[in-house]
Design a protein around this motif. Structure first.
Motif, PDB file in Angstrom:
ATOM      1  N   ASN A  99     -73.539  20.532   7.239  1.00 14.69           N
ATOM      2  CA  ASN A  99     -74.926  21.538   6.523  1.00 14.69           C
ATOM      3  C   ASN A  99     -75.123  22.596   7.212  1.00 14.69           C
ATOM      4  OD1 ASN A  99     -76.616  19.116   6.531  1.00 14.69           O
ATOM      5  ND2 ASN A  99     -77.510  18.891   8.588  1.00 14.69           N
ATOM      6  N   GLU A 100     -74.014  23.606   8.108  1.00 16.35           N
ATOM      7  CA  GLU A 100     -73.535  24.793   6.964  1.00 16.35           C
ATOM      8  C   GLU A 100     -73.569  24.991   6.001  1.00 16.35           C
ATOM      9  OE1 GLU A 100     -75.088  26.830   9.567  1.00 16.35           O
ATOM     10  OE2 GLU A 100     -74.464  28.630   8.588  1.00 16.35           O
ATOM     11  N   ARG A 142     -76.121  24.694   3.734  1.00 18.61           N
ATOM     12  CA  ARG A 142     -77.274  25.538   3.274  1.00 18.61           C
ATOM     13  C   ARG A 142     -76.549  26.790   2.433  1.00 18.61           C
ATOM     14  NH1 ARG A 142     -79.367  23.036   8.460  1.00 18.61           N
ATOM     15  NH2 ARG A 142     -77.403  23.725   9.806  1.00 18.61           N
ATOM     16  N   VAL A 174     -79.440  19.205   2.522  1.00 20.64           N
ATOM     17  CA  VAL A 174     -78.764  18.523   4.007  1.00 20.64           C
ATOM     18  C   VAL A 174     -79.467  17.618   4.634  1.00 20.64           C
ATOM     19  CG1 VAL A 174     -79.807  20.627   6.314  1.00 20.64           C
ATOM     20  CG2 VAL A 174     -79.157  21.211   4.213  1.00 20.64           C
TER      21      VAL A 174
END
Ligand SMILES: CC(C)(CNC(=O)c1ccc(Oc2ccccc2)cc1)c1ccc2c(N)nc(N)nc2n1
Length: 336
Positions: free
Chosen positions: A190-191, A194, A200
């Motif tokens: 997810n990082e 983003r 996400v």
């Protein structure tokens, strides 16, 4: 002339065995023997040799996990054996009631019934079919009777054996289990999403399911997914009358990760204690579980007990309360 020029097949065979054994020790025994750097170095050497000798490439080579072009779409696959669901239990009383119903049908006392308990992993259920020890098909659960054929994506998971490990492989084996994404892999994914401004995922279960349904296996190959087996749906020749715990031990010798928390437990009181203890360990596991799957261990008793509609009479899922999921959207926190 170097050694490999003289006997490329010998070096290729040795490298494949080393890499397969490294996967088994890492994913099944939780006891890695090769560092990642060693694994990558030997993997690259195998790729070099297979590039020099393409006639020696076989589908079950570790280099053949990641398929080429994106698929058009996923074919529909009918499960030979349906993938059933589980009735739920929410309290000690429900566990005792389940055990009493089982005992009544087996004409014994609840304290004499032998159960298995294992964590109910919160991921995406899949089915894998092996013929003569080689992976031939992999599919999602779908509606339990029909799923989507995602073989090329499941082949990219190093915890999915491309060929069974044992020297004495069954002619046919169908394994069911859960594909999960651990919290650390989920947060890193997810990082990256983003930073890249791409999608996400709300939770690891959605991330695992979404990663398995990528049309391009090269994307799935980059996702931190693990397969954990929980059922041998078809096994020919079969082991004769045996138990769930023995079948799971057999799956481990064939190269699958089965639950390290699987316990054989007698009577509902001790089962309820296991559920309470696992509930206390839940936050420290590093992956999501949504309960405990409690099964009657003896397969003859399972056959005697049968099913109600789409769920077995011989198994129940003890469910934990839903965990507070916090997700942020544009830096505003929502409780979901
Ligand atoms: C018990 C079973 C429902 C699997 N079993 C089956 O799906 C199943 C299916 C047909 C069977 O027999 C039939 C054969 C032909 C026709 C009908 C039934 C027997 C079991 C199940 C479901 C989900 C599980 C989960 N998330 N985690 C764990 N750890 N175990 C789980 N176990």
């Amino acid at each position: 002339m170097t050694k490999s020029d003289a006997q490329p097949l010998e070096e290729i065979t040795q490298l494949r065995a080393t890499l397969d054994e490294a996967n088994y020790r890492y994913y099944v025994l939780d006891d890695p023997t090769l560092t990642d750097a060693d694994y990558d170095r030997q993997f690259q050497r195998l790729q070099e040799l297979e590039t020099e000798h393409p006639e020696l490439i076989t589908p079950d080579s570790p280099t053949q996990r990641v398929g080429a072009a994106p698929a058009e779409g996923f074919p529909s696959v009918a499960h030979a054996i349906p993938m059933l669901s589980l009735d739920n239990a929410f309290s000690r009383e429900d566990i005792h009631a389940f055990a009493e119903r089982v005992a009544e049908r087996l004409e014994c006392t609840a304290d004499d019934v032998e159960f298995t308990c294992e964590p109910k992993l919160d991921g995406a259920a899949v089915s894998l079919v092996y013929e003569q020890g080689v992976l031939v098909s992999g599919a999602t659960r779908g509606d339990g009777r029909t799923g989507e054929g995602i073989t090329s994506n499941l082949r990219t998971l190093r915890s999915v054996p491309l060929k069974l490990r044992d020297s004495n492989v069954p002619a046919l084996l169908e394994v069911r289990g859960e594909v999960i994404m651990r919290h650390a892999g989920f947060e890193a994914l997810n990082e990256r999403a983003r930073e890249a401004g791409s999608k996400v995922f709300a939770n690891p279960r959605n991330a695992a399911a979404g990663s398995l349904r990528q049309l391009d296996p090269r994307i799935t190959a980059k996702r931190p997914l693990e397969f954990h087996a929980y059922q041998a749906a078809r096994l020919e020749p079969d082991l004769g009358d045996t138990s769930h715990s023995e079948l799971m031990a057999r799956l481990a010798t064939l190269g699958f990760r089965a639950s390290s928390e699987l316990k054989v437990i007698k009577g509902p009181q001790a089962v309820a204690d296991y559920c309470e203890q696992l509930g206390e360990k839940r936050d420290g596991l590093g992956f999501d579980i949504d309960g405990v799957v409690i099964k009657v261990n003896d397969l003859r008793h399972q056959r005697e007990l049968g099913f109600v509609a789409r769920a077995p009479r011989w198994a129940v899922a003890f469910k934990f309360p839903a965990q507070e999921e916090v997700t942020t959207l544009n830096d505003v926190e929502f409780q979901v």
